[in-house]
Design a protein around this motif. Structure first.
Motif, PDB file in Angstrom:
ATOM      1  N   GLN A  63       3.787   8.937  13.538  1.00  0.00           N
ATOM      2  CA  GLN A  63       5.088   8.732  14.194  1.00  0.00           C
ATOM      3  C   GLN A  63       5.538   7.271  14.152  1.00  0.00           C
ATOM      4  N   THR A  64       5.342   6.658  12.998  1.00  0.00           N
ATOM      5  CA  THR A  64       5.781   5.283  12.779  1.00  0.00           C
ATOM      6  C   THR A  64       6.006   5.075  11.283  1.00  0.00           C
ATOM      7  N   ALA A  65       6.597   3.945  10.941  1.00  0.00           N
ATOM      8  CA  ALA A  65       6.854   3.627   9.532  1.00  0.00           C
ATOM      9  C   ALA A  65       5.541   3.501   8.768  1.00  0.00           C
TER      10      ALA A  65
ATOM     11  N   ALA B  41       0.844  -1.204   0.000  1.00  0.00           N
ATOM     12  CA  ALA B  41       0.000   0.000   0.000  1.00  0.00           C
ATOM     13  C   ALA B  41       0.877   1.251   0.000  1.00  0.00           C
ATOM     14  N   CYS B  42       1.942   1.245   0.789  1.00  0.00           N
ATOM     15  CA  CYS B  42       2.834   2.410   0.856  1.00  0.00           C
ATOM     16  C   CYS B  42       3.556   2.655  -0.464  1.00  0.00           C
ATOM     17  N   ALA B  43       3.839   1.588  -1.186  1.00  0.00           N
ATOM     18  CA  ALA B  43       4.487   1.729  -2.495  1.00  0.00           C
ATOM     19  C   ALA B  43       3.582   2.468  -3.477  1.00  0.00           C
ATOM     20  N   LEU B  44       2.277   2.491  -3.199  1.00  0.00           N
ATOM     21  CA  LEU B  44       1.330   3.166  -4.085  1.00  0.00           C
ATOM     22  C   LEU B  44       0.942   4.553  -3.581  1.00  0.00           C
ATOM     23  N   LEU B  45       1.570   5.013  -2.503  1.00  0.00           N
ATOM     24  CA  LEU B  45       1.314   6.367  -2.008  1.00  0.00           C
ATOM     25  C   LEU B  45       2.262   7.367  -2.655  1.00  0.00           C
ATOM     26  N   ALA B  46       1.772   8.577  -2.878  1.00  0.00           N
ATOM     27  CA  ALA B  46       2.612   9.670  -3.371  1.00  0.00           C
ATOM     28  C   ALA B  46       3.631  10.015  -2.282  1.00  0.00           C
ATOM     29  N   PRO B  47       4.812  10.480  -2.659  1.00  0.00           N
ATOM     30  CA  PRO B  47       5.853  10.769  -1.673  1.00  0.00           C
ATOM     31  C   PRO B  47       5.405  11.694  -0.526  1.00  0.00           C
ATOM     32  N   ASN B  48       4.720  12.787  -0.834  1.00  0.00           N
ATOM     33  CA  ASN B  48       4.276  13.701   0.222  1.00  0.00           C
ATOM     34  C   ASN B  48       3.242  13.062   1.136  1.00  0.00           C
TER      35      ASN B  48
ATOM     36  N   GLN C 219       3.231   0.318   8.855  1.00  0.00           N
ATOM     37  CA  GLN C 219       2.422   0.166  10.062  1.00  0.00           C
ATOM     38  C   GLN C 219       1.341   1.242  10.125  1.00  0.00           C
ATOM     39  N   ALA C 220       1.719   2.468   9.785  1.00  0.00           N
ATOM     40  CA  ALA C 220       0.791   3.596   9.888  1.00  0.00           C
ATOM     41  C   ALA C 220      -0.416   3.433   8.971  1.00  0.00           C
ATOM     42  N   VAL C 221      -0.207   2.984   7.748  1.00  0.00           N
ATOM     43  CA  VAL C 221      -1.306   2.896   6.788  1.00  0.00           C
ATOM     44  C   VAL C 221      -2.326   1.832   7.195  1.00  0.00           C
ATOM     45  N   THR C 222      -1.869   0.757   7.816  1.00  0.00           N
ATOM     46  CA  THR C 222      -2.819  -0.260   8.262  1.00  0.00           C
ATOM     47  C   THR C 222      -3.524   0.165   9.547  1.00  0.00           C
ATOM     48  N   GLN C 223      -2.889   1.017  10.350  1.00  0.00           N
ATOM     49  CA  GLN C 223      -3.517   1.529  11.569  1.00  0.00           C
ATOM     50  C   GLN C 223      -4.637   2.521  11.277  1.00  0.00           C
ATOM     51  N   GLU C 224      -4.616   3.108  10.112  1.00  0.00           N
ATOM     52  CA  GLU C 224      -5.629   4.104   9.753  1.00  0.00           C
ATOM     53  C   GLU C 224      -7.028   3.518   9.627  1.00  0.00           C
ATOM     54  N   GLU C 225      -7.116   2.218   9.429  1.00  0.00           N
ATOM     55  CA  GLU C 225      -8.402   1.544   9.271  1.00  0.00           C
ATOM     56  C   GLU C 225      -9.291   2.262   8.252  1.00  0.00           C
ATOM     57  N   LEU C 226      -8.751   2.419   7.056  1.00  0.00           N
ATOM     58  CA  LEU C 226      -9.494   3.058   5.965  1.00  0.00           C
ATOM     59  C   LEU C 226     -10.697   2.208   5.593  1.00  0.00           C
ATOM     60  N   PRO C 227     -11.732   2.824   5.046  1.00  0.00           N
ATOM     61  CA  PRO C 227     -12.937   2.072   4.682  1.00  0.00           C
ATOM     62  C   PRO C 227     -12.620   0.966   3.672  1.00  0.00           C
ATOM     63  N   ALA C 228     -13.285  -0.152   3.836  1.00  0.00           N
ATOM     64  CA  ALA C 228     -13.144  -1.238   2.863  1.00  0.00           C
ATOM     65  C   ALA C 228     -13.730  -0.756   1.537  1.00  0.00           C
ATOM     66  N   ALA C 229     -12.976  -0.910   0.493  1.00  0.00           N
ATOM     67  CA  ALA C 229     -13.436  -0.471  -0.825  1.00  0.00           C
ATOM     68  C   ALA C 229     -13.437  -1.668  -1.761  1.00  0.00           C
TER      69      ALA C 229
END
Length: 135
Positions: A67-69, A50-57, A72-82
């Motif tokens: 305040q984490t890598a 998932a992080c590989a598909l994020l824009a740098p900013n 880990q951070a992207v999975t902690q966000e608990e984004l809506p299931a799409a």
């Protein structure tokens, strides 16, 4: 300029605008693929992908705010299931992909389409409110 030359020039200009130099389907498909790749990676718990598909900013802002890598951070966000793609709007190097369950915004980089914002919900007469976004 003669009328026939003017008509040809107008036709060529109109075709260039409507076809985007022959690439609107490629751009739409690319944005759609990046958005679904991002959501599928999250559903599989693959933060690294998932992080590989994020824009740098966006990646940088996510790591800073959590305040984490990123993985880990992207999975902690608990984004809506799409799920499936409902609509894709491409405007030059920017895109909005509306999925069943989420809306993502993307930008086109030399390496391909990257997610600039996710977990976005529309607000009446205001910009979208996004849980993950760049600074």
């Amino acid at each position: 300029m003669s009328i026939s030359r003017w008509c040809r020039a107008t036709l060529v200009a109109a075709l260039a605008v409507t076809t985007g130099c022959g690439a609107p389907d490629e751009r739409t498909e690319g944005a759609s693929a990046a958005a679904t790749g991002f959501t599928e990676a999250l559903q599989q718990g693959n933060g690294r992908q998932a992080c590989a598909l994020l824009a740098p900013n966006t990646l940088e802002e996510l790591e800073k705010s959590e305040q984490t890598a990123c993985d880990q951070a992207v999975t902690q966000e608990e984004l809506p299931a799409a799920d499936s793609v409902r609509n894709v709007d491409v405007y030059g190097d920017q895109a909005r992909v509306v999925l069943t369950g989420d809306t993502l915004f993307l930008a086109h980089f030399p390496t391909g389409w990257k997610v600039t914002a996710a977990g976005c919900t529309p607000r009446p007469e205001q910009p979208y409110d996004c849980r993950v976004k760049g600074g």
